[in-house]
Design an enzyme around this catalytic site. Structure first.
Site, PDB file in Angstrom:
ATOM      1  N   ASN A 208       0.869  -1.223  -0.180  1.00  0.00           N
ATOM      2  CA  ASN A 208      -0.065  -0.140  -0.064  1.00  0.00           C
ATOM      3  C   ASN A 208       0.675   1.188  -0.089  1.00  0.00           C
ATOM      4  OD1 ASN A 208       0.911   0.493   2.615  1.00  0.00           O
ATOM      5  ND2 ASN A 208      -0.838  -0.591   3.615  1.00  0.00           N
ATOM      6  N   GLU A 211       3.351   1.522   3.109  1.00  0.00           N
ATOM      7  CA  GLU A 211       4.292   0.571   3.014  1.00  0.00           C
ATOM      8  C   GLU A 211       5.351   0.927   2.104  1.00  0.00           C
ATOM      9  OE1 GLU A 211       1.562  -3.203   4.281  1.00  0.00           O
ATOM     10  OE2 GLU A 211       1.700  -2.690   2.325  1.00  0.00           O
ATOM     11  N   ASP A 279      -5.290  -8.102   1.581  1.00  0.00           N
ATOM     12  CA  ASP A 279      -5.117  -9.516   1.454  1.00  0.00           C
ATOM     13  C   ASP A 279      -6.011 -10.144   0.385  1.00  0.00           C
ATOM     14  OD1 ASP A 279      -3.475  -9.879   3.586  1.00  0.00           O
ATOM     15  OD2 ASP A 279      -5.225  -9.746   4.977  1.00  0.00           O
TER      16      ASP A 279
END
Length: 332
Positions: A208, A211, A279
C-alpha cells in the site's frame, strides 16, 4: 475486457495456492454494557459471546478459499486454544492446514478486541490486546516449516508470502520460497508490511502507499513520487510486477515491460471498512494469474474483489457470485 473478467472468475476454482505467513487469530469478545464499576471509572461488560476470525495471513487464506481456490496454509501456531480455534475455522472452509507447525514455546499470534454496546448504542471497540512473541523461530520449527514447503510447493499453481512481521517468514524461508518458485516457474507474490526490500527475486510485489513509502525511507507518496517508488521497487527487487494500492484512489500496476496502469476504484460511495482488503487483492490477483490472466487482467479483477469487501464490516471475503455481480454492475 470486463466480460472476460466475469469468465475469468470461473477459472479461479480449484487452483492450488500456497499461502505462507503470519497466521493471526482475531478474537472478538462481545459484551453488553451493564454499569460503571465502583472500583474504578470503567465500564462493566456482561460477556455476550466470543468469535474467532482469521487475521493476518490467515485472512488471505480465508479469502482465497472463499473465491474457490484449493488453499494450502503454511505458518506457525501455538499449542493453545487460539491456534486450535483458528485451525478449526479454516478447516471448516476446506483449507488444508497440514502446513501449520505447532510451537509450544510461542503463542498463536492473537489480537483480542473487546467490543461493547447496548440495545440503543453503537457497538464499539473498547480495547485491543495483542499477544505474540517478538523472537525468531527456533531452528527446529523453522526446519519443519521448510520441510513442508519443499515437499509441497512444486505442485502449486501460485504462491503468496504474507509477511506481517511476526517472524514466520525467516530469511531461510524467504530464500527457499523465492528459489523454488523461480525454478519451478510458479508465480509468486509478496505482501510485506515492514521488509519488502528483502524479497529480491520474487515475481510480484504488493504494497500500500504507506508501506511503499516506508520501504524507500519516505514519509508519504504524492502522485509523482508514487511513480518513482513503483519503478524503484520493481528495479531493486528484479520483479516482474509491483502493485501499489492507494485506498480511495484505486491501485497502480508497474510492469517490467515499462507499462504503468492505474486502476481506479469501482465505487467510492459505499466504502464501509478497508480492513483486510489488501489480502483480498493479493489472493485474487494470484488465483487469476494461475487461471491464465495477464497482469493487468489479474489486477483489475483484484480491484473488483477489493471493492466488494470494503463494503462489508471487519475482515471480510467475497464469493465468486458476488465478484461476478460487481463486474456486471460496472458494465451496466
Amino acid at each position: 475486457m470486463f466480460q472476460n473478467l466475469q469468465q475469468l472468475v470461473d477459472g479461479l476454482q480449484n487452483k492450488e495456492i500456497m499461502i505462507i505467513g503470519d497466521m493471526v487469530a482475531d478474537v472478538y469478545l462481545e459484551g453488553r454494557i451493564s454499569r460503571i464499576s465502583r472500583e474504578a471509572p470503567v465500564l462493566i461488560l456482561e460477556h455476550a459471546g466470543e468469535t474467532v476470525v482469521p487475521g493476518g495471513a490467515a485472512n488471505a487464506v480465508h479469502n482465497a478459499a472463499a473465491l474457490g481456490g484449493k488453499v494450502y496454509a503454511v505458518g506457525v501456531i501455538g499449542d493453545d486454544n487460539a491456534g486450535q480455534l483458528l485451525t478449526q475455522v479454516l478447516n471448516s472452509k476446506t483449507v488444508n492446514t497440514e502446513g501449520f507447525i505447532t510451537d509450544a514455546a510461542r503463542p498463536t499470534v492473537t489480537k483480542t478486541r473487546v467490543m461493547a454496546g447496548g440495545q440503543a448504542t453503537v457497538r464499539q471497540q473498547v480495547v485491543r490486546i495483542d499477544r505474540e512473541t517478538k523472537q525468531p523461530l527456533s531452528s527446529d520449527v523453522e526446519q519443519r516449516l521448510l520441510n513442508y514447503i519443499k515437499e509441497n510447493i512444486r505442485r502449486m499453481d501460485a504462491v503468496v508470502v504474507s509477511d506481517y512481521g511476526s517472524f514466520t517468514v525467516s530469511p531461510s524461508v524467504r530464500k527457499t520460497v523465492i528459489e523454488l518458485c523461480e525454478s519451478a516457474g510458479i508465480p509468486s507474490m509478496v505482501d510485506s508490511r515492514y521488509n519488502v526490500m528483502d524479497y529480491e527475486g520474487i515475481r510480484l510485489v504488493k504494497q500500500n502507499e504507506s508501506e511503499a513509502a516506508n520501504a524507500l525511507g519516505s514519509s508519504v507518496l504524492n502522485k509523482n513520487s508514487l511513480i518513482e517508488a513503483g519503478k524503484t521497487i520493481l528495479e531493486r527487487l528484479k520483479a516482474e510486477g509491483v502493485l501499489i494500492t492507494q485506498g480511495p484512489e484505486g491501485m497502480t500496476l508497474f510492469e517490467r515491460s515499462g507499462a504503468i496502469t492505474h486502476i481506479p476504484v469501482t465505487n467510492k460511495s459505499e466504502v464501509y471498512d478497508v480492513t483486510g482488503a489488501g489480502d483480498t487483492v493479493v489472493v485474487t490477483m494470484m488465483l487469476a494469474l494461475a487461471a491464465g490472466a495477464s497482469y493487468q487482467e489479474a489486477a483489475c479483477l483484484a480491484n473488483f474483489a477489493a471493492g466488494v469487501v470494503v463494503r462489508k464490516p471487519g475482515t471480510a471475503t467475497t464469493s465468486p457470485a458476488e465478484l461476478k455481480q460487481a463486474i456486471g454492475d460496472h458494465i451496466l
